[in-house]
Write an enzyme that holds these catalytic residues in place. Sequence first.
Site, short mmCIF file in Angstrom:
data_model
loop_
_atom_site.label_atom_id
_atom_site.label_comp_id
_atom_site.label_asym_id
_atom_site.label_seq_id
_atom_site.Cartn_x
_atom_site.Cartn_y
_atom_site.Cartn_z
N GLY A 18 -4.19 -28.36 9.17
CA GLY A 18 -4.79 -28.13 10.49
C GLY A 18 -5.66 -29.31 10.90
O GLY A 18 -6.00 -30.16 10.08
N GLY A 20 -9.05 -30.41 13.52
CA GLY A 20 -10.13 -30.04 14.41
C GLY A 20 -10.58 -31.25 15.19
O GLY A 20 -10.00 -32.35 15.08
N MET A 22 -13.08 -33.18 14.88
CA MET A 22 -13.66 -34.28 14.14
C MET A 22 -13.05 -34.47 12.76
O MET A 22 -13.55 -35.28 11.98
CB MET A 22 -15.18 -34.05 13.97
CG MET A 22 -15.96 -34.25 15.25
SD MET A 22 -16.00 -35.98 15.75
CE MET A 22 -15.52 -35.83 17.45
N VAL A 25 -7.66 -30.85 7.77
CA VAL A 25 -7.56 -30.18 6.48
C VAL A 25 -6.15 -30.43 5.94
O VAL A 25 -5.16 -30.25 6.66
CB VAL A 25 -7.84 -28.68 6.59
CG1 VAL A 25 -7.54 -27.98 5.27
CG2 VAL A 25 -9.29 -28.44 6.97
N LYS A 40 -10.73 -30.92 3.07
CA LYS A 40 -11.22 -31.01 4.44
C LYS A 40 -11.90 -32.36 4.60
O LYS A 40 -12.81 -32.71 3.84
CB LYS A 40 -12.22 -29.87 4.68
CG LYS A 40 -12.77 -29.75 6.08
CD LYS A 40 -13.59 -28.46 6.16
CE LYS A 40 -14.18 -28.22 7.52
NZ LYS A 40 -14.91 -26.93 7.58
N ASP A 141 -21.57 -17.65 12.52
CA ASP A 141 -20.36 -17.89 13.32
C ASP A 141 -19.21 -17.05 12.80
O ASP A 141 -18.09 -17.52 12.65
CB ASP A 141 -19.99 -19.38 13.31
CG ASP A 141 -18.95 -19.72 14.38
OD1 ASP A 141 -18.90 -19.01 15.41
OD2 ASP A 141 -18.20 -20.70 14.19
#
Length: 355
Positions: A18, A20, A22, A25, A40, A141
Amino acid sequence: MGDSRLIQGRYRLLDLIGRGGMGEVWRARDESLGRHVAVKCLKPLGPNHDHAFTRVLRERFRREARVAAALQHRGITVVHDFGESDGVLYLVMELLDGRNLSQLLEDNKQHPLPVADVMEIAEQVAAALAYCHEQGIVHRDLKPANIVRLRDGTVKICDFGIARLGHDIGFTSRLTGTGIAMGTPHYMSPEQIGGDGVDHRSDLYSFGCVLYEIATGVPPFDLDDAWAVLVGHRDTPPRPPREHRAELPEYLERVVLDLLAKEPAQRPDDARELARRISAHRAAPAYVPAGAATGPAPGGPAGADRLPSWTRGMTTGHKATGTGLRATPADPSAGLSGEWIARPATGPVIEEPAP
């Protein structure tokens, strides 16, 4: 990063899992121990990025490693290693063979999960949350994308990028800025929205939002307007889950509505109590609560003028089971807070970098 990249002479990156805002992974192989892991990586930022912002991101990444590595519980993702290689910060974790709750809802064509699955997930997450809170850690979160169900049925909480250590408030302030709310709109507690003090009971509210969604197929305030979502969390009683799905047990509805109490003092005292309560319900399915809470369906953004200034101009992002606002720009820090899955984002984390 190429497929043949070897980090610290030990972790060989194999497949991109995956990406993101910034970082990335990867599925990787630990050449020393001969096992597969997840790595990560925080991508290095170019010279045009603000140095203070870069420093905050790197601190947050280190913080996630520190928080997660301190937790040892079957319901929390295991961290194996952390370091820096050629300017790239990396975090080595157990490789999870499963699907997060957001993906499970999508797999189920956006229909709610079976009641038995909801209760099993609820009991396991409550136990893991209880452990976190007993260590003085508030996740802040909790959302479907941050809860993974493995193929063997084990449920794990992941992504502690904005978690707060109870004894480390000063460090938290440097990462978030004083009074800045952090979280994902569809799962934020009223006290997060107001910028008030947040403790373990905020996680319980967010957990109630998650249970509401996997039990009914929609979040408590299923609105595309961010302002209305926030006002709903703060001011509007949620629609009782059984109005969405009549076959839900009354005791499950009672548990969810208790978690979604606006005032922290009206929620369960702690996650340990919640876990015991859920376990008792599962053992005695004929249990009937003293009464069921009712309340009006969520309405428009009445009282929105009392929302804090940081909410102005905000968008909802994507909830777990909807398209949300496709025009929402990506939050550049989202790569550290729950976007580590190969699917559309479930919602940006709201924050402002420390000045």
